[in-house]
Design a protein around this motif. Structure first.
Motif, PDB file in Angstrom:
ATOM      1  N   MET A   1      -6.952   2.742 -80.328  1.00 14.41           N
ATOM      2  CA  MET A   1      -6.601   2.985 -81.732  1.00 14.41           C
ATOM      3  C   MET A   1      -7.818   2.684 -82.602  1.00 14.41           C
ATOM      4  O   MET A   1      -8.472   1.663 -82.440  1.00 14.41           O
ATOM      5  CB  MET A   1      -5.422   2.072 -82.130  1.00 14.41           C
ATOM      6  N   GLU A   2      -8.128   3.611 -83.519  1.00  8.28           N
ATOM      7  CA  GLU A   2      -9.335   3.452 -84.314  1.00  8.28           C
ATOM      8  C   GLU A   2      -9.213   2.280 -85.281  1.00  8.28           C
ATOM      9  O   GLU A   2      -8.116   1.855 -85.656  1.00  8.28           O
ATOM     10  CB  GLU A   2      -9.641   4.731 -85.085  1.00  8.28           C
ATOM     11  N   HIS A   3     -10.390   1.774 -85.675  1.00  7.01           N
ATOM     12  CA  HIS A   3     -10.437   0.628 -86.582  1.00  7.01           C
ATOM     13  C   HIS A   3      -9.788   0.985 -87.910  1.00  7.01           C
ATOM     14  O   HIS A   3      -9.929   2.105 -88.411  1.00  7.01           O
ATOM     15  CB  HIS A   3     -11.889   0.216 -86.808  1.00  7.01           C
ATOM     16  N   TRP A   4      -9.064   0.020 -88.474  1.00  4.31           N
ATOM     17  CA  TRP A   4      -8.454   0.203 -89.790  1.00  4.31           C
ATOM     18  C   TRP A   4      -8.939  -0.905 -90.716  1.00  4.31           C
ATOM     19  O   TRP A   4      -9.121  -2.052 -90.295  1.00  4.31           O
ATOM     20  CB  TRP A   4      -6.928   0.150 -89.697  1.00  4.31           C
ATOM     21  N   ALA A   5      -9.130  -0.578 -91.984  1.00  2.86           N
ATOM     22  CA  ALA A   5      -9.459  -1.567 -93.009  1.00  2.86           C
ATOM     23  C   ALA A   5      -8.971  -1.033 -94.346  1.00  2.86           C
ATOM     24  O   ALA A   5      -8.843   0.187 -94.534  1.00  2.86           O
ATOM     25  CB  ALA A   5     -10.963  -1.830 -93.061  1.00  2.86           C
ATOM     26  N   PRO A   6      -8.679  -1.911 -95.299  1.00  4.30           N
ATOM     27  CA  PRO A   6      -8.271  -1.450 -96.630  1.00  4.30           C
ATOM     28  C   PRO A   6      -9.359  -0.611 -97.285  1.00  4.30           C
ATOM     29  O   PRO A   6     -10.550  -0.769 -96.996  1.00  4.30           O
ATOM     30  CB  PRO A   6      -8.054  -2.756 -97.401  1.00  4.30           C
ATOM     31  N   LEU A   7      -8.959   0.269 -98.183  1.00  2.43           N
ATOM     32  CA  LEU A   7      -9.916   1.039 -98.974  1.00  2.43           C
ATOM     33  C   LEU A   7     -10.391   0.193-100.141  1.00  2.43           C
ATOM     34  O   LEU A   7      -9.576  -0.346-100.894  1.00  2.43           O
ATOM     35  CB  LEU A   7      -9.250   2.316 -99.509  1.00  2.43           C
ATOM     36  N   GLU A   8     -11.712   0.048-100.284  1.00  2.00           N
ATOM     37  CA  GLU A   8     -12.270  -0.718-101.399  1.00  2.00           C
ATOM     38  C   GLU A   8     -12.707   0.231-102.512  1.00  2.00           C
ATOM     39  O   GLU A   8     -13.394   1.219-102.264  1.00  2.00           O
ATOM     40  CB  GLU A   8     -13.462  -1.563-100.938  1.00  2.00           C
ATOM     41  N   LEU A   9     -12.308  -0.091-103.738  1.00  2.00           N
ATOM     42  CA  LEU A   9     -12.652   0.698-104.909  1.00  2.00           C
ATOM     43  C   LEU A   9     -13.374  -0.179-105.918  1.00  2.00           C
ATOM     44  O   LEU A   9     -12.873  -1.247-106.278  1.00  2.00           O
ATOM     45  CB  LEU A   9     -11.379   1.283-105.544  1.00  2.00           C
ATOM     46  N   ASP A  10     -14.540   0.249-106.357  1.00  2.00           N
ATOM     47  CA  ASP A  10     -15.263  -0.433-107.433  1.00  2.00           C
ATOM     48  C   ASP A  10     -15.529   0.602-108.526  1.00  2.00           C
ATOM     49  O   ASP A  10     -15.178   1.784-108.367  1.00  2.00           O
ATOM     50  CB  ASP A  10     -16.547  -1.077-106.918  1.00  2.00           C
ATOM     51  N   PRO A  11     -16.092   0.202-109.655  1.00  3.10           N
ATOM     52  CA  PRO A  11     -16.307   1.181-110.723  1.00  3.10           C
ATOM     53  C   PRO A  11     -17.064   2.427-110.271  1.00  3.10           C
ATOM     54  O   PRO A  11     -16.722   3.546-110.661  1.00  3.10           O
ATOM     55  CB  PRO A  11     -17.089   0.384-111.769  1.00  3.10           C
ATOM     56  N   ALA A  12     -18.079   2.264-109.425  1.00  2.86           N
ATOM     57  CA  ALA A  12     -18.875   3.415-108.987  1.00  2.86           C
ATOM     58  C   ALA A  12     -18.062   4.361-108.107  1.00  2.86           C
ATOM     59  O   ALA A  12     -18.033   5.578-108.329  1.00  2.86           O
ATOM     60  CB  ALA A  12     -20.120   2.929-108.243  1.00  2.86           C
ATOM     61  N   SER A  13     -17.379   3.806-107.080  1.00  2.00           N
ATOM     62  CA  SER A  13     -16.636   4.668-106.148  1.00  2.00           C
ATOM     63  C   SER A  13     -15.408   5.293-106.786  1.00  2.00           C
ATOM     64  O   SER A  13     -14.967   6.374-106.392  1.00  2.00           O
ATOM     65  CB  SER A  13     -16.234   3.874-104.901  1.00  2.00           C
ATOM     66  N   ALA A  14     -14.855   4.616-107.799  1.00  2.00           N
ATOM     67  CA  ALA A  14     -13.666   5.147-108.478  1.00  2.00           C
ATOM     68  C   ALA A  14     -14.033   6.073-109.626  1.00  2.00           C
ATOM     69  O   ALA A  14     -13.147   6.731-110.197  1.00  2.00           O
ATOM     70  CB  ALA A  14     -12.812   3.988-108.997  1.00  2.00           C
ATOM     71  N   GLY A  15     -15.310   6.119-109.983  1.00  2.00           N
ATOM     72  CA  GLY A  15     -15.720   6.905-111.138  1.00  2.00           C
ATOM     73  C   GLY A  15     -15.138   6.359-112.420  1.00  2.00           C
ATOM     74  O   GLY A  15     -14.749   7.103-113.330  1.00  2.00           O
ATOM     75  N   ALA A  16     -15.077   5.036-112.495  1.00  3.15           N
ATOM     76  CA  ALA A  16     -14.436   4.370-113.635  1.00  3.15           C
ATOM     77  C   ALA A  16     -15.451   3.536-114.392  1.00  3.15           C
ATOM     78  O   ALA A  16     -16.514   3.175-113.866  1.00  3.15           O
ATOM     79  CB  ALA A  16     -13.302   3.471-113.141  1.00  3.15           C
ATOM     80  N   GLY A  17     -15.104   3.198-115.629  1.00  6.88           N
ATOM     81  CA  GLY A  17     -15.948   2.320-116.405  1.00  6.88           C
ATOM     82  C   GLY A  17     -15.908   0.910-115.851  1.00  6.88           C
ATOM     83  O   GLY A  17     -14.942   0.492-115.218  1.00  6.88           O
ATOM     84  N   ALA A  18     -16.972   0.162-116.072  1.00  8.73           N
ATOM     85  CA  ALA A  18     -17.015  -1.228-115.621  1.00  8.73           C
ATOM     86  C   ALA A  18     -16.082  -2.067-116.480  1.00  8.73           C
ATOM     87  O   ALA A  18     -15.820  -1.762-117.636  1.00  8.73           O
ATOM     88  CB  ALA A  18     -18.435  -1.762-115.706  1.00  8.73           C
ATOM     89  N   GLY A  19     -15.554  -3.134-115.878  1.00  7.41           N
ATOM     90  CA  GLY A  19     -14.714  -4.059-116.631  1.00  7.41           C
ATOM     91  C   GLY A  19     -13.238  -3.709-116.553  1.00  7.41           C
ATOM     92  O   GLY A  19     -12.859  -2.625-116.094  1.00  7.41           O
ATOM     93  N   PRO A  20     -12.389  -4.614-117.010  1.00  3.64           N
ATOM     94  CA  PRO A  20     -10.934  -4.431-116.934  1.00  3.64           C
ATOM     95  C   PRO A  20     -10.455  -3.164-117.637  1.00  3.64           C
ATOM     96  O   PRO A  20      -9.553  -2.475-117.159  1.00  3.64           O
ATOM     97  CB  PRO A  20     -10.379  -5.680-117.612  1.00  3.64           C
ATOM     98  N   ARG A  21     -11.064  -2.839-118.793  1.00  5.44           N
ATOM     99  CA  ARG A  21     -10.638  -1.646-119.521  1.00  5.44           C
ATOM    100  C   ARG A  21     -10.901  -0.388-118.698  1.00  5.44           C
ATOM    101  O   ARG A  21     -10.091   0.555-118.700  1.00  5.44           O
ATOM    102  CB  ARG A  21     -11.378  -1.581-120.863  1.00  5.44           C
ATOM    103  N   GLY A  22     -12.004  -0.387-117.960  1.00  2.00           N
ATOM    104  CA  GLY A  22     -12.304   0.748-117.094  1.00  2.00           C
ATOM    105  C   GLY A  22     -11.250   0.924-116.018  1.00  2.00           C
ATOM    106  O   GLY A  22     -10.855   2.060-115.698  1.00  2.00           O
TER     107      GLY A  22
END
Length: 310
Positions: free
Chosen positions: A1-22
């Protein structure tokens, strides 16, 4: 069975603004969060630097219908609108893998963890794919658990060992408790000392409501004395019989669960798990059926908050 891990999202990978408002704006614009969670089973939001003051707005988007921790067995403190400390179990111990409230007749579909204060060392939240956990167990163990398990709780009436029924059900009204338990299919008895004994039979596995995947879904290893380690189990046996412990578990027919089954379940769940290490302001959203979670031991003032939803 292939390795599994959670998906990590940060402002860059999500295309979102930095900070809580982003993060808030990103979540408001996202219409595929549910599909993303089903696909990846767990999502980590890093680098948005969310604070506890801004947590409510984020939670409203990630958990549309927050639930109270009614009939929960873990020691917690309520700190907001159905927001709790993740656990108050002593920091020097690992907490084994489990799906939240898998012993109950209803359980939350999602859990959200928020790191208000990161620990000095350790303190990761390990997460395990329930399909992998089930597949890691010996066939004889899976077969032994086929008919399910019986959980028993002894809840004191305000003073005693373990949790009180008032804290467990977030009420001091006996009629409310009786109505809840009658609706859950539980057997229950009020004790002469004001305590409450609750017993319920539940399955050992379940199927994910969307994918249909069968997953390991019970807390036998946490409710069994052997899951606490040999020394603790031996000490408890000196204090009281197993059926009088705050919580205990047997097979559905009342026969004892062998200790070696319990330690295999605990150890293989932990060995299959992936650690989510914490930085202050991080969030972890998990599908509570697809993924089990636990806690690694730690030093320092670690403060993780948790909320849940259907």
């Amino acid at each position: 069975m292939e390795h599994w891990a959670p998906l990590e999202l940060d402002p860059a990978s999500a295309g979102a603004g930095a900070g809580p408002r982003g993060l808030v704006e990103h979540l408001r614009a996202s219409d595929d969060l549910g599909d993303l969670l089903v696909k990846h089973k767990a999502l980590v939001f890093r680098g948005f630097h969310v604070t506890q003051e801004e947590l409510g707005e984020v939670m409203d988007l990630l958990l549309p219908n927050r639930l109270a921790y009614v009939h929960g067995n873990s020691p917690r403190t309520k700190v907001g609108n159905n927001v709790y400390t993740s656990t108050e179990y002593p920091p020097q111990y690992d907490i084994s893998m489990h799906n939240e409230m898998s012993y109950a007749h209803q359980w939350p579909a999602r859990l959200l963890f928020f790191c208000a204060v990161a620990p000095e060392t350790g303190g990761a939240t390990p997460v395990v794919d329930g399909v992998r956990w089930l597949g890691s167990l010996d066939p004889e163990v899976r077969e032994a658990f086929r008919q399910g398990v019986r959980y028993t709780q002894n809840l004191h009436g305000g003073k005693g060992f373990g949790k009180s029924w008032q804290d467990t059900f977030e009420t001091s009204d006996r009629a409310e408790v009786e109505e809840f338990l009658a609706g859950s299919g539980s057997e229950f008895t009020w004790k002469p000392d004001g305590g409450l004994r609750v017993s319920q039979v539940r399955p050992s596995t379940t199927r994910h409501p969307v994918t249909g995947d069968e997953v390991w879904f019970n807390q036998a290893d946490q409710w069994h004395a052997a899951g606490l380690g040999d020394e603790t189990a031996a000490a408890l046996q000196q204090i009281m019989p197993e059926e009088d412990l705050p919580q205990s578990v047997t097979f559905a027919d009342g026969s004892p669960i062998p200790a070696h089954h319990v330690t295999q379940i605990r150890d293989r769940g932990l060995s299959e798990a992936v650690n989510v290490d914490w930085r202050t302001g991080d969030l972890l959203l998990i599908d509570n059926v697809a993924v089990g979670h636990g806690r690694r031991s730690f030093t320092g003032p670690r403060r993780i908050l948790v909320a849940m939803s259907d």
